[in-house]
Motif scaffolding. Structure first.
Motif, PDB file in Angstrom:
ATOM      1  N   LYS A  53       0.837  -1.215   0.000  1.00 36.15           N
ATOM      2  CA  LYS A  53       0.000   0.000   0.000  1.00 36.15           C
ATOM      3  C   LYS A  53       0.865   1.255   0.000  1.00 36.15           C
ATOM      4  O   LYS A  53       0.582   2.225  -0.711  1.00 36.15           O
ATOM      5  N   ILE A  54       1.927   1.251   0.785  1.00 33.44           N
ATOM      6  CA  ILE A  54       2.833   2.399   0.820  1.00 33.44           C
ATOM      7  C   ILE A  54       3.530   2.553  -0.527  1.00 33.44           C
ATOM      8  O   ILE A  54       3.658   3.664  -1.056  1.00 33.44           O
ATOM      9  N   ALA A  55       3.965   1.443  -1.099  1.00 34.71           N
ATOM     10  CA  ALA A  55       4.641   1.484  -2.394  1.00 34.71           C
ATOM     11  C   ALA A  55       3.728   2.084  -3.463  1.00 34.71           C
ATOM     12  O   ALA A  55       4.161   2.944  -4.246  1.00 34.71           O
ATOM     13  N   GLU A  56       2.477   1.664  -3.505  1.00 30.99           N
ATOM     14  CA  GLU A  56       1.541   2.219  -4.482  1.00 30.99           C
ATOM     15  C   GLU A  56       1.346   3.714  -4.258  1.00 30.99           C
ATOM     16  O   GLU A  56       1.296   4.487  -5.217  1.00 30.99           O
ATOM     17  N   ALA A  57       1.262   4.128  -3.005  1.00 29.65           N
ATOM     18  CA  ALA A  57       1.083   5.551  -2.703  1.00 29.65           C
ATOM     19  C   ALA A  57       2.287   6.375  -3.157  1.00 29.65           C
ATOM     20  O   ALA A  57       2.140   7.544  -3.520  1.00 29.65           O
ATOM     21  N   ILE A  58       3.453   5.801  -3.162  1.00 30.55           N
ATOM     22  CA  ILE A  58       4.660   6.499  -3.614  1.00 30.55           C
ATOM     23  C   ILE A  58       4.792   6.429  -5.133  1.00 30.55           C
ATOM     24  O   ILE A  58       5.151   7.413  -5.789  1.00 30.55           O
ATOM     25  N   TYR A  63       4.989   7.694 -11.358  1.00 28.72           N
ATOM     26  CA  TYR A  63       4.823   7.036 -12.664  1.00 28.72           C
ATOM     27  C   TYR A  63       3.399   7.100 -13.211  1.00 28.72           C
ATOM     28  O   TYR A  63       3.153   6.662 -14.335  1.00 28.72           O
ATOM     29  N   GLY A  64       2.459   7.590 -12.452  1.00 33.50           N
ATOM     30  CA  GLY A  64       1.086   7.689 -12.912  1.00 33.50           C
ATOM     31  C   GLY A  64       0.289   6.430 -12.634  1.00 33.50           C
ATOM     32  O   GLY A  64       0.801   5.421 -12.159  1.00 33.50           O
ATOM     33  N   LYS A  65      -0.991   6.483 -12.986  1.00 28.04           N
ATOM     34  CA  LYS A  65      -1.891   5.357 -12.712  1.00 28.04           C
ATOM     35  C   LYS A  65      -1.594   4.138 -13.576  1.00 28.04           C
ATOM     36  O   LYS A  65      -2.077   3.050 -13.294  1.00 28.04           O
ATOM     37  N   LYS A  66      -0.783   4.316 -14.595  1.00 29.73           N
ATOM     38  CA  LYS A  66      -0.408   3.155 -15.429  1.00 29.73           C
ATOM     39  C   LYS A  66       0.378   2.123 -14.614  1.00 29.73           C
ATOM     40  O   LYS A  66       0.499   0.975 -15.014  1.00 29.73           O
ATOM     41  N   ILE A  67       0.876   2.546 -13.465  1.00 30.87           N
ATOM     42  CA  ILE A  67       1.619   1.636 -12.591  1.00 30.87           C
ATOM     43  C   ILE A  67       0.736   0.481 -12.112  1.00 30.87           C
ATOM     44  O   ILE A  67       1.209  -0.610 -11.818  1.00 30.87           O
ATOM     45  N   TYR A  68      -0.591   0.724 -12.063  1.00 26.26           N
ATOM     46  CA  TYR A  68      -1.517  -0.322 -11.620  1.00 26.26           C
ATOM     47  C   TYR A  68      -1.543  -1.516 -12.576  1.00 26.26           C
ATOM     48  O   TYR A  68      -1.982  -2.598 -12.198  1.00 26.26           O
ATOM     49  N   LYS A  69      -1.072  -1.351 -13.794  1.00 29.74           N
ATOM     50  CA  LYS A  69      -0.996  -2.474 -14.734  1.00 29.74           C
ATOM     51  C   LYS A  69       0.028  -3.511 -14.285  1.00 29.74           C
ATOM     52  O   LYS A  69       0.042  -4.624 -14.788  1.00 29.74           O
ATOM     53  N   VAL A  85       9.587  -3.998  -2.718  1.00 31.13           N
ATOM     54  CA  VAL A  85       8.301  -4.172  -3.408  1.00 31.13           C
ATOM     55  C   VAL A  85       8.535  -3.959  -4.891  1.00 31.13           C
ATOM     56  O   VAL A  85       9.133  -2.968  -5.299  1.00 31.13           O
ATOM     57  N   GLU A  86       8.070  -4.914  -5.697  1.00 31.87           N
ATOM     58  CA  GLU A  86       8.196  -4.755  -7.145  1.00 31.87           C
ATOM     59  C   GLU A  86       6.939  -5.235  -7.843  1.00 31.87           C
ATOM     60  O   GLU A  86       6.194  -6.058  -7.327  1.00 31.87           O
ATOM     61  N   GLY A  87       6.739  -4.668  -9.024  1.00 34.21           N
ATOM     62  CA  GLY A  87       5.574  -5.023  -9.816  1.00 34.21           C
ATOM     63  C   GLY A  87       5.763  -6.347 -10.527  1.00 34.21           C
ATOM     64  O   GLY A  87       6.839  -6.950 -10.488  1.00 34.21           O
ATOM     65  N   THR A  88       4.706  -6.787 -11.196  1.00 28.77           N
ATOM     66  CA  THR A  88       4.743  -8.027 -11.959  1.00 28.77           C
ATOM     67  C   THR A  88       4.759  -7.687 -13.438  1.00 28.77           C
ATOM     68  O   THR A  88       3.930  -6.909 -13.913  1.00 28.77           O
ATOM     69  N   LEU A  89       5.687  -8.285 -14.178  1.00 28.27           N
ATOM     70  CA  LEU A  89       5.806  -8.060 -15.616  1.00 28.27           C
ATOM     71  C   LEU A  89       4.852  -9.012 -16.336  1.00 28.27           C
ATOM     72  O   LEU A  89       4.942 -10.229 -16.174  1.00 28.27           O
ATOM     73  N   HIS A  90       3.931  -8.455 -17.131  1.00 29.07           N
ATOM     74  CA  HIS A  90       2.924  -9.267 -17.809  1.00 29.07           C
ATOM     75  C   HIS A  90       3.244  -9.448 -19.289  1.00 29.07           C
ATOM     76  O   HIS A  90       2.470 -10.085 -20.011  1.00 29.07           O
ATOM     77  N   GLY A  95       9.889  -3.331 -18.138  1.00 31.70           N
ATOM     78  CA  GLY A  95      10.366  -3.580 -16.787  1.00 31.70           C
ATOM     79  C   GLY A  95       9.280  -3.245 -15.789  1.00 31.70           C
ATOM     80  O   GLY A  95       8.159  -2.906 -16.153  1.00 31.70           O
ATOM     81  N   VAL A  96       9.642  -3.337 -14.530  1.00 28.17           N
ATOM     82  CA  VAL A  96       8.673  -3.085 -13.462  1.00 28.17           C
ATOM     83  C   VAL A  96       9.235  -2.064 -12.467  1.00 28.17           C
ATOM     84  O   VAL A  96      10.439  -1.837 -12.398  1.00 28.17           O
ATOM     85  N   ALA A  97       8.343  -1.493 -11.713  1.00 28.07           N
ATOM     86  CA  ALA A  97       8.741  -0.554 -10.678  1.00 28.07           C
ATOM     87  C   ALA A  97       9.321  -1.324  -9.497  1.00 28.07           C
ATOM     88  O   ALA A  97       8.939  -2.460  -9.217  1.00 28.07           O
ATOM     89  N   TYR A  98      10.251  -0.676  -8.814  1.00 29.12           N
ATOM     90  CA  TYR A  98      10.910  -1.285  -7.661  1.00 29.12           C
ATOM     91  C   TYR A  98      11.069  -0.209  -6.592  1.00 29.12           C
ATOM     92  O   TYR A  98      11.434   0.928  -6.894  1.00 29.12           O
ATOM     93  N   ILE A  99      10.789  -0.571  -5.353  1.00 32.30           N
ATOM     94  CA  ILE A  99      10.916   0.379  -4.251  1.00 32.30           C
ATOM     95  C   ILE A  99      11.355  -0.378  -3.003  1.00 32.30           C
ATOM     96  O   ILE A  99      10.945  -1.514  -2.784  1.00 32.30           O
ATOM     97  N   GLU A 100      12.225   0.247  -2.220  1.00 36.66           N
ATOM     98  CA  GLU A 100      12.653  -0.319  -0.949  1.00 36.66           C
ATOM     99  C   GLU A 100      12.177   0.595   0.173  1.00 36.66           C
ATOM    100  O   GLU A 100      12.368   1.815   0.112  1.00 36.66           O
TER     101      GLU A 100
END
Length: 115
Positions: A53-58, A63-69, A85-90, A95-100
């Motif tokens: 949840k914190i990662a999404e808020a940051i 990166y915009g709402k496209k990050i939800y993909k 926390v990292e996203g899933t590549l579909h 690539g995907v977002a990454y946050i520590e």
């Protein structure tokens, strides 16, 4: 006329008395927390759901709402004190977002997007 004045005075006395009692109650709450100097807070980011949840808020403002993909986001403990926390590549490209995020105080240590 005198009856109305008496009612007004009684009302004002009740009103001001209740206001002073509310102030006393709030002072007691603040004092009870201050009286405990050894009060220690646990980790602000205790589990992977909170980290996501914190990662999404940051990530959304960056990166915009496209990050939800890139959902579902996956949070893992990189060390005992850091959530990664990292996203899933579909797709096969991109690539995907990454946050520590630091567990104890929610400090953001790294943010980037792979290509």
């Amino acid at each position: 006329m005198k009856k109305h004045n008496v009612l007004l005075v009684v009302f004002l006395l009740i009103f001001f008395n209740s206001c002073s009692q509310e102030k006393t109650k709030s002072q007691k709450v603040v004092k009870s927390v201050v009286d405990k100097p050894n009060l220690v807070f646990k980790d602000l980011v205790p589990d992977n759901e909170t980290a996501i949840k914190i990662a999404e808020a940051i990530l959304v403002p960056i990166y915009g709402k496209k990050i939800y993909k890139q959902r579902p986001f996956v949070a893992t403990l990189k060390s005992p004190n850091v959530w990664a926390v990292e996203g899933t590549l579909h797709t096969t490209k991109g690539g995907v977002a990454y946050i520590e995020i630091q567990k104890k105080d929610c400090k953001i240590l790294k943010v980037y997007h792979e290509k």
